[in-house]
Design a protein around this motif. Sequence first.
Motif: not given
Length: 500
Positions: A257-260, A267-268, A457-459, A486-490
């Motif tokens: 997950g970190v690599v992805a 992100p998805a 990303g880099a919010a 988004r990662i959650e709720g595409r």
Amino acid sequence: MDRGEERLDGWKAIARYIGRDRSTVIRWANERQLPVHSLPGGKSRTVYALRSELDAWVRGDGDAPPPGEPPPAGSKPAEPQPDPAGAPEPGLPPADRVVDAGWPPEPAPAMAPRAATSRHEQSKRRRISVAVAAFLVLILGALALGRFAPGILPTPGAPSPAALPLPPAMHRQVLEARDDIASRSAERLQRAIQTLTRLSNHAPDHPAIRAALAEGYLLAREFGALPDALALERAESEAEALLATTPQSAPALRVLGVVAYWRDRDPARAGALFRRAIAAAPQDALARQWYANILSDNGEDAAALREFDVARALNPGAPYLLADYAWALWNAGHDEQAETLLRELALAYPALASVHDCLSVIALSRGDRTGYARHLRLRAEIRRSPELASYARVVEQMAPRNAAALYDVMLTRALSQAEASADPDHSWAAFVASVFGDRTQLLATLARARANGEQWGAAGFTRRIARRWRDDPQVTTLLPPLAQERIEGRSAMLRHFATQ
């Protein structure tokens, strides 16, 4: 064919060539003699394959895919092939080898009635029966005496050799290596990786060793001196090999997950891998923490703080967790709360590199060039990174005296690092230009990022750029399309950078 074109380097390239995912290709190499070779020089599993050998395997000259899996496109059922050597491909982990009957299996031909058995055959059968009976007596006797050797007659459902307990001495060394990894110390991380690499030579594919190695490599990019690309590649290799034998391994899933997220910028997929890791091990604090990190970087603050709450409950007081939590607070705009927590951690844990990393950026964001230089130097010393230390010395010399020269050095480095990457990310360069008030360079950097098709990303960076230039129509036009999904709720809609 040119030798360079003939060779495919890495599991990803091999998988793409034969049209399968990497986990399947790793399993076929271990179990079905897919012709994959390992380069010498350690256990990082740097692998390659030759197109001609893969083509021959796909045509059916090698072992076929296992029953229940369709063959690669264009393949045909393989004939049963005897295994003259009975040993795995050089450099690959040992695996149980079974001669496959081809895919799909064909029904056995009808047998013709047999003629009467000759006296010679009857005598031969009696000799075989006596030998079998004698062998069974020996086995039963050994069982009765408790001396039956494991592995002679496998018990149904018994664990594979790789999952069996390690000898006590090796088990203690794995525990010590895990302690070294948990310390987040550059020196101890290096020692842990060396220990685990040596142990993996004696216990290939043991899940505890592979999981620890994957985590060690991953953390060495942040707390040690291992370059990002190399650390992520090695962590991915260990995690994929672990996942091939243990499909629900939470450590393997969270590492991937970190690599992805950080390398593949997906992100998805990263979110899906982390949710699988959490489902497999709900009490895994690292899975929650690392998932929270990517949610925070992607600007999904509520979800990030939710996961941090769970991680902190599972692992209360862990300094590296609190450092990540403080960074998430800064990303979300809670500057004072974040800096207070980080300063407390710096006093209590002065050798924690991630604390000084966060404090250096926070100092720069509010114009404290001297503070940026000091924390950058401390981070370089802790990580024992010669390149970072050299850069930090230059920054520390310039910071109090020459802002223009400092900006030139910082921007040049940021741009060169982004341009040197196969998948560039100019978010840090844009942030540096914004902090120093260079609108021309900021617009040029944003335009270059859009032309590259970058997704950020880099919010913490993007929100501060948006806040500072909220009245500039060009900046506010160029910035939002760079947002990642988004990662959650595409959603089909792009999220907009907050301007709080």
